[in-house]
Write a protein that holds these residues in place. Structure first.
Motif, PDB file in Angstrom:
ATOM      1  N   LYS A 273     -14.390   6.685 -17.008  1.00 33.39           N
ATOM      2  CA  LYS A 273     -14.954   7.226 -18.240  1.00 33.39           C
ATOM      3  C   LYS A 273     -13.870   7.908 -19.062  1.00 33.39           C
ATOM      4  N   TYR A 274     -12.946   8.598 -18.376  1.00 34.18           N
ATOM      5  CA  TYR A 274     -11.809   9.234 -19.044  1.00 34.18           C
ATOM      6  C   TYR A 274     -11.024   8.190 -19.844  1.00 34.18           C
ATOM      7  N   THR A 275     -10.741   7.059 -19.206  1.00 39.58           N
ATOM      8  CA  THR A 275      -9.965   5.992 -19.850  1.00 39.58           C
ATOM      9  C   THR A 275     -10.701   5.436 -21.066  1.00 39.58           C
ATOM     10  N   GLU A 276     -12.001   5.230 -20.935  1.00 36.73           N
ATOM     11  CA  GLU A 276     -12.794   4.696 -22.049  1.00 36.73           C
ATOM     12  C   GLU A 276     -12.702   5.597 -23.281  1.00 36.73           C
ATOM     13  N   ILE A 277     -12.836   6.907 -23.054  1.00 41.05           N
ATOM     14  CA  ILE A 277     -12.828   7.851 -24.184  1.00 41.05           C
ATOM     15  C   ILE A 277     -11.447   7.919 -24.821  1.00 41.05           C
ATOM     16  N   VAL A 278     -10.403   7.982 -23.993  1.00 38.88           N
ATOM     17  CA  VAL A 278      -9.037   8.060 -24.533  1.00 38.88           C
ATOM     18  C   VAL A 278      -8.700   6.808 -25.328  1.00 38.88           C
ATOM     19  N   GLU A 279      -9.143   5.655 -24.854  1.00 40.13           N
ATOM     20  CA  GLU A 279      -8.890   4.414 -25.604  1.00 40.13           C
ATOM     21  C   GLU A 279      -9.582   4.447 -26.974  1.00 40.13           C
ATOM     22  N   LYS A 280     -10.754   5.083 -27.041  1.00 44.11           N
ATOM     23  CA  LYS A 280     -11.436   5.256 -28.338  1.00 44.11           C
ATOM     24  C   LYS A 280     -10.628   6.158 -29.259  1.00 44.11           C
ATOM     25  N   VAL A 281     -10.052   7.212 -28.676  1.00 41.71           N
ATOM     26  CA  VAL A 281      -9.223   8.139 -29.470  1.00 41.71           C
ATOM     27  C   VAL A 281      -7.995   7.410 -29.996  1.00 41.71           C
ATOM     28  N   LEU A 282      -7.437   6.519 -29.181  1.00 39.45           N
ATOM     29  CA  LEU A 282      -6.250   5.767 -29.592  1.00 39.45           C
ATOM     30  C   LEU A 282      -6.537   4.812 -30.745  1.00 39.45           C
ATOM     31  N   GLU A 283      -7.774   4.431 -30.900  1.00 42.03           N
ATOM     32  CA  GLU A 283      -8.140   3.607 -32.057  1.00 42.03           C
ATOM     33  C   GLU A 283      -7.950   4.403 -33.347  1.00 42.03           C
ATOM     34  N   ASP A 285      -5.856   7.161 -33.359  1.00 36.11           N
ATOM     35  CA  ASP A 285      -4.507   7.736 -33.302  1.00 36.11           C
ATOM     36  C   ASP A 285      -3.606   6.790 -32.501  1.00 36.11           C
ATOM     37  N   PRO A 286      -3.313   5.608 -33.062  1.00 32.88           N
ATOM     38  CA  PRO A 286      -2.626   4.565 -32.289  1.00 32.88           C
ATOM     39  C   PRO A 286      -1.158   4.841 -31.965  1.00 32.88           C
ATOM     40  N   ASN A 287      -0.578   5.845 -32.585  1.00 35.22           N
ATOM     41  CA  ASN A 287       0.837   6.138 -32.340  1.00 35.22           C
ATOM     42  C   ASN A 287       1.039   7.376 -31.466  1.00 35.22           C
ATOM     43  N   ASN A 288       0.060   7.654 -30.637  1.00 32.03           N
ATOM     44  CA  ASN A 288       0.137   8.824 -29.764  1.00 32.03           C
ATOM     45  C   ASN A 288       0.691   8.402 -28.406  1.00 32.03           C
ATOM     46  N   ALA A 289       1.999   8.567 -28.243  1.00 37.18           N
ATOM     47  CA  ALA A 289       2.668   8.139 -27.005  1.00 37.18           C
ATOM     48  C   ALA A 289       2.147   8.897 -25.789  1.00 37.18           C
ATOM     49  N   ALA A 290       1.849  10.196 -25.965  1.00 42.00           N
ATOM     50  CA  ALA A 290       1.387  11.020 -24.844  1.00 42.00           C
ATOM     51  C   ALA A 290       0.080  10.499 -24.265  1.00 42.00           C
ATOM     52  N   LEU A 291      -0.813  10.016 -25.137  1.00 44.27           N
ATOM     53  CA  LEU A 291      -2.089   9.497 -24.648  1.00 44.27           C
ATOM     54  C   LEU A 291      -1.893   8.201 -23.855  1.00 44.27           C
ATOM     55  N   TYR A 292      -0.998   7.340 -24.327  1.00 44.77           N
ATOM     56  CA  TYR A 292      -0.701   6.118 -23.568  1.00 44.77           C
ATOM     57  C   TYR A 292      -0.092   6.473 -22.213  1.00 44.77           C
ATOM     58  N   TYR A 293       0.764   7.489 -22.221  1.00 42.16           N
ATOM     59  CA  TYR A 293       1.373   7.949 -20.959  1.00 42.16           C
ATOM     60  C   TYR A 293       0.282   8.433 -19.997  1.00 42.16           C
ATOM     61  N   TYR A 311       0.395   0.381 -20.305  1.00 41.49           N
ATOM     62  CA  TYR A 311       0.291   1.676 -20.990  1.00 41.49           C
ATOM     63  C   TYR A 311       1.665   2.337 -21.134  1.00 41.49           C
ATOM     64  N   TYR A 312       2.460   2.315 -20.066  1.00 42.07           N
ATOM     65  CA  TYR A 312       3.787   2.943 -20.129  1.00 42.07           C
ATOM     66  C   TYR A 312       4.704   2.222 -21.116  1.00 42.07           C
ATOM     67  N   LYS A 313       4.622   0.909 -21.152  1.00 41.75           N
ATOM     68  CA  LYS A 313       5.444   0.154 -22.113  1.00 41.75           C
ATOM     69  C   LYS A 313       5.058   0.493 -23.547  1.00 41.75           C
ATOM     70  N   LYS A 314       3.782   0.716 -23.763  1.00 40.93           N
ATOM     71  CA  LYS A 314       3.323   1.096 -25.098  1.00 40.93           C
ATOM     72  C   LYS A 314       3.816   2.505 -25.452  1.00 40.93           C
ATOM     73  N   ALA A 315       3.789   3.403 -24.489  1.00 39.74           N
ATOM     74  CA  ALA A 315       4.284   4.771 -24.715  1.00 39.74           C
ATOM     75  C   ALA A 315       5.765   4.745 -25.079  1.00 39.74           C
ATOM     76  N   ILE A 316       6.544   3.917 -24.363  1.00 39.34           N
ATOM     77  CA  ILE A 316       7.983   3.794 -24.613  1.00 39.34           C
ATOM     78  C   ILE A 316       8.253   3.166 -25.973  1.00 39.34           C
ATOM     79  N   GLU A 317       7.428   2.209 -26.338  1.00 40.65           N
ATOM     80  CA  GLU A 317       7.564   1.562 -27.647  1.00 40.65           C
ATOM     81  C   GLU A 317       7.424   2.589 -28.780  1.00 40.65           C
ATOM     82  N   ILE A 318       6.485   3.520 -28.593  1.00 38.86           N
ATOM     83  CA  ILE A 318       6.253   4.558 -29.612  1.00 38.86           C
ATOM     84  C   ILE A 318       7.307   5.653 -29.537  1.00 38.86           C
TER      85      ILE A 318
END
Length: 413
Positions: A273-283, A285-293, A311-318
């Protein structure tokens, strides 16, 4: 006879007023000599009848009482004495005393400074008590109720913390605003001022420089989150989630509240459930590296290696400078090693098993080689990253790269 009785009563009343004035004057003299115990005793002797006296006498009484309980070193007084002093100065202020406001400020500053000292000494319970006392002396300064709640939480006094946080919610406290600073030329230290007007006045004296302003973000989401976490701590997950849901219903677009909700699910062990909500937040705030981490960490805890790598590759990309993301990315890749080793250990001595063993050995080596660049990047960014260095030593030991082993061992020294 009635006239004579009236005359006697008037004389008696006049005598009582005179006696009160005398005791108050004696108390003032004792205060000037810093004999505060004597002053308190004198004032107590007339306190019962002071309410019926004229305002000017009551004003003198409450000023004297405030001074007696504040003492010459207010920061060394008990919370109880400072409370009495503060309430006395408030009464004196209402009665027109011009000095009461300054003395009330001294009392509040003593409580706040003492609370800060207690907080620094990790005596959170005492700090909370003093901050709450300061808030009670001026309920416009709700920031001190917020600080009191935070310290009560740190003291694990959840009942008190919950009471304070609920009061903040009832007051619709947000904590948003501005803080005003300037540097004292004499000390070189940055000082905070009550408001812009006060800061500007001090700037005009020429004793301050480098005026600075900082915006304070809203604390509403944090308060709601803390209320929910306290309920969770008390074993009442349902109440905790209800507290968050209620706030989100009012502010559905508030990402801070959504993240607070996600944290509650995380704390309760519901990582899906944590992951589901954070993924909604990323929609939003798509450039939030900390959330992907954070999603990467959660995926690792759920043994979802491939997801965590994504997820880590996306965090590094940002954020290409996020060293821990490189370390965790390598760790996610190495999670596959366990299944390889388990299979290797389960093989027999047949030709087919020996062939498979060699294939797995090569696969394991490739896994190591693929992880190395990410660990090396982490060390480039943070030369003292012990986890990355130790993992590189372990990998190069397995690969037989003695020169690399020596290089990274030298970095540990």
């Amino acid at each position: 006879m009635k006239t004579k009785i009236l005359a006697v009563s008037l004389i008696l009343a006049s005598s009582a007023v005179f006696a009160q004035k005398k005791e108050i004057k004696s108390a003032e003299k004792a205060i000037n000599k810093e004999n505060y115990a004597e002053a308190k005793s004198l004032l107590k002797s007339v306190e019962g009848s002071i309410s019926s006296q004229k305002d000017n006498l009551k004003e003198d009484f409450y000023v004297a009482k405030g001074l007696a309980y504040m003492g010459s070193q207010p920061q060394k007084q008990s919370v109880e004495d400072l409370n009495i002093a503060g309430e006395s100065f408030k009464m004196a202020k209402e009665l027109g005393s011009q000095d009461a406001d300054a003395n009330l400020t001294k009392v509040r500053n003593a409580l706040i400074n003492s609370a800060i000292a207690d907080q620094n000494a990790q005596n959170f319970s005492k700090s909370a008590e003093k901050l709450y006392a300061s808030y009670n002396l001026n309920k416009k300064d709700t920031i001190y109720l917020y600080y009191a709640a935070s310290n009560a939480t740190n003291a694990k006094d959840y009942k008190t913390a919950l009471e304070y946080y609920n009061t903040l919610q009832e007051l619709n406290y947000s904590g948003e605003g501005m803080e005003y600073y300037a540097t004292n030329k004499a000390t070189g230290e940055q000082e905070k001022f009550t408001d812009k007007e006060q800061r500007d006045i001090f700037m005009k004296t020429g004793t301050y420089k480098d005026p600075k302003e900082e915006k304070l973000p809203s604390k509403k989401a944090e308060i709601t989150k803390n209320i929910a976490l306290i309920y969770l701590q008390q074993g009442d997950t349902e109440k905790g989630l209800k507290a968050i849901d209620k706030a989100i219903a009012t502010n559905p677009e508030d990402t801070d509240l959504l993240l607070a909700q996600a944290d509650i699910y995380y704390q309760s062990g519901d990582k899906k459930k944590y992951t589901e909500i954070v993924e909604k937040v990323l929609e939003k705030d798509p450039n939030n590296a900390a959330l992907y981490y954070n999603l990467g960490v959660t995926a690792m805890q759920m043994d979802a290696a491939e997801k965590s790598i994504t997820y880590y590759k996306k965090a590094i990309e940002i954020d290409p400078k996020m060293a821990n993301a490189y370390v965790n990315l390598a760790s996610s890749m190495l999670m596959k090693e366990k299944s390889i080793i388990d299979e290797m250990n389960g093989l027999g001595m047949s030709n087919a098993d020996n062939k498979r063993y060699d294939e797995l050995t090569k696969e394991r080596s490739e896994l190591y080689k693929n992880a190395v660049p990410y660990l090396e990047k982490a060390v480039d960014l943070e030369p003292n990253n012990e986890q990355a260095i130790q993992t590189l030593i372990n990998i190069h030991s397995q690969l037989g790269n003695d020169d690399k082993v020596a290089k990274y061992k030298a970095m540990q020294g």
